[in-house]
Scaffold this active site. Sequence first.
Site, PDB file in Angstrom:
ATOM      1  N   CYS A 103       0.793  -1.220  -0.242  1.00 43.40           N
ATOM      2  CA  CYS A 103      -0.140   0.303  -0.515  1.00 43.40           C
ATOM      3  C   CYS A 103       1.232   1.326  -0.155  1.00 43.40           C
ATOM      4  O   CYS A 103       1.796   1.261   0.955  1.00 43.40           O
ATOM      5  CB  CYS A 103      -0.765  -0.164   1.493  1.00 43.40           C
ATOM      6  SG  CYS A 103      -1.834   1.632   1.211  1.00 43.40           S
ATOM      7  N   HIS A 131       1.851  -8.357  14.001  1.00 45.80           N
ATOM      8  CA  HIS A 131       1.282  -8.260  12.599  1.00 45.80           C
ATOM      9  C   HIS A 131       2.391  -7.614  11.358  1.00 45.80           C
ATOM     10  O   HIS A 131       3.263  -6.964  12.002  1.00 45.80           O
ATOM     11  CB  HIS A 131       0.073  -7.165  12.777  1.00 45.80           C
ATOM     12  CG  HIS A 131      -0.935  -6.929  12.200  1.00 45.80           C
ATOM     13  ND1 HIS A 131      -0.037  -5.861  10.406  1.00 45.80           N
ATOM     14  CD2 HIS A 131      -2.029  -6.744  11.900  1.00 45.80           C
ATOM     15  CE1 HIS A 131      -1.246  -5.404   9.820  1.00 45.80           C
ATOM     16  NE2 HIS A 131      -2.230  -6.262   9.981  1.00 45.80           N
ATOM     17  N   GLU A 133       2.711  -5.373   9.473  1.00 47.06           N
ATOM     18  CA  GLU A 133       2.989  -4.578   8.769  1.00 47.06           C
ATOM     19  C   GLU A 133       4.029  -3.471   9.661  1.00 47.06           C
ATOM     20  O   GLU A 133       4.916  -3.179   9.285  1.00 47.06           O
ATOM     21  CB  GLU A 133       1.540  -3.641   9.169  1.00 47.06           C
ATOM     22  CG  GLU A 133       1.905  -1.634   8.616  1.00 47.06           C
ATOM     23  CD  GLU A 133       0.858  -0.447   8.732  1.00 47.06           C
ATOM     24  OE1 GLU A 133       1.117   0.672   8.596  1.00 47.06           O
ATOM     25  OE2 GLU A 133      -0.401  -1.784   8.433  1.00 47.06           O
TER      26      GLU A 133
END
Length: 316
Positions: A103, A131, A133
């Site tokens: 992204c 996680h 990210e």
Amino acid sequence: MKIVKISPRGYCYGVVDAMVIARNAALDKSLPRPIYILGMIVHNKHVTDAFEEDGIITLDGPSRLEILDKIDSGTVIFTAHGVSPEVKQRAKEKGLTTIDATCPDVTKTHDLIEAKKAEGYHVIYIGKKNHPEPEGAVGIAPDIVHLIERADDLKTLEIPTDKILVTNQTTMSQWDVQHLMEDIQKKFPTAEFHKEICLATQVRQEAVAKQADVADLTIVVGDPKSNNSNRLAQVSQEIAGTKAYRVADVSEIQLEWLQGVENVAVTAGASTPTPITKEVIAFLEQYNPMNPATWERVRKVPLQKILPRVKVKKEQ
């Protein structure tokens, strides 16, 4: 029963872009096979199942490097959550073809960390442990990036410089981030703050905060692994004051939740397919607690309807 369709909800541009990139890869006959996605392209099992039908294999695991160790040939797609330079280098060393679906908002944070490292800063990164990210962000400069998830993590955090930047995972609750930043400011008064809640996450959270307060119940449609979906349920309960449940699809709705409920708010995470959300809304609109014929909760959306359409290039 009245349905409050919270808007905006559902897919964000980063998710759609990542899925289009992956679908185009599936159609590209020139790419080495097999084609793998390094982790879930977005955190939604309906999406990964649909990609399996497209011939794209989703591999998940504790870390991107560990997943990469399972791949010896073919093409690897990096997910919307981003990856560390070490992962990119390892893929290159293994001779894999790579496609980056990170992204743009995540890339922006990575660039910021690199720039601040060059200026001699340490970075406090607010995010969820385990996680993908935060894994990618910390991996940009693991020697100077410090991951914290809650205020307790600050108690043992020591940083050997006054040059400190504070930033965050893009899908966190903006209220949680703000509270943590206030705590960090007290311990590290020289810190500079760069809040990186992506716009899609922010407006969806604010929509829940403003629109869910008129409902007796909020249903958030989203995968259990989707951090932004889980945060929407949190915002409904903590900011709007409305009880919330997260469901992956219509089949997870429990009828007891609806007892005595007159107004139900519905929203969806940024990685939730629109047809899945529409099916939840359709069930609630026809539900009648006095009529068992309206109680069926079975997901019927075919996988072919999950992914965005892409144009097939005609062969020359």
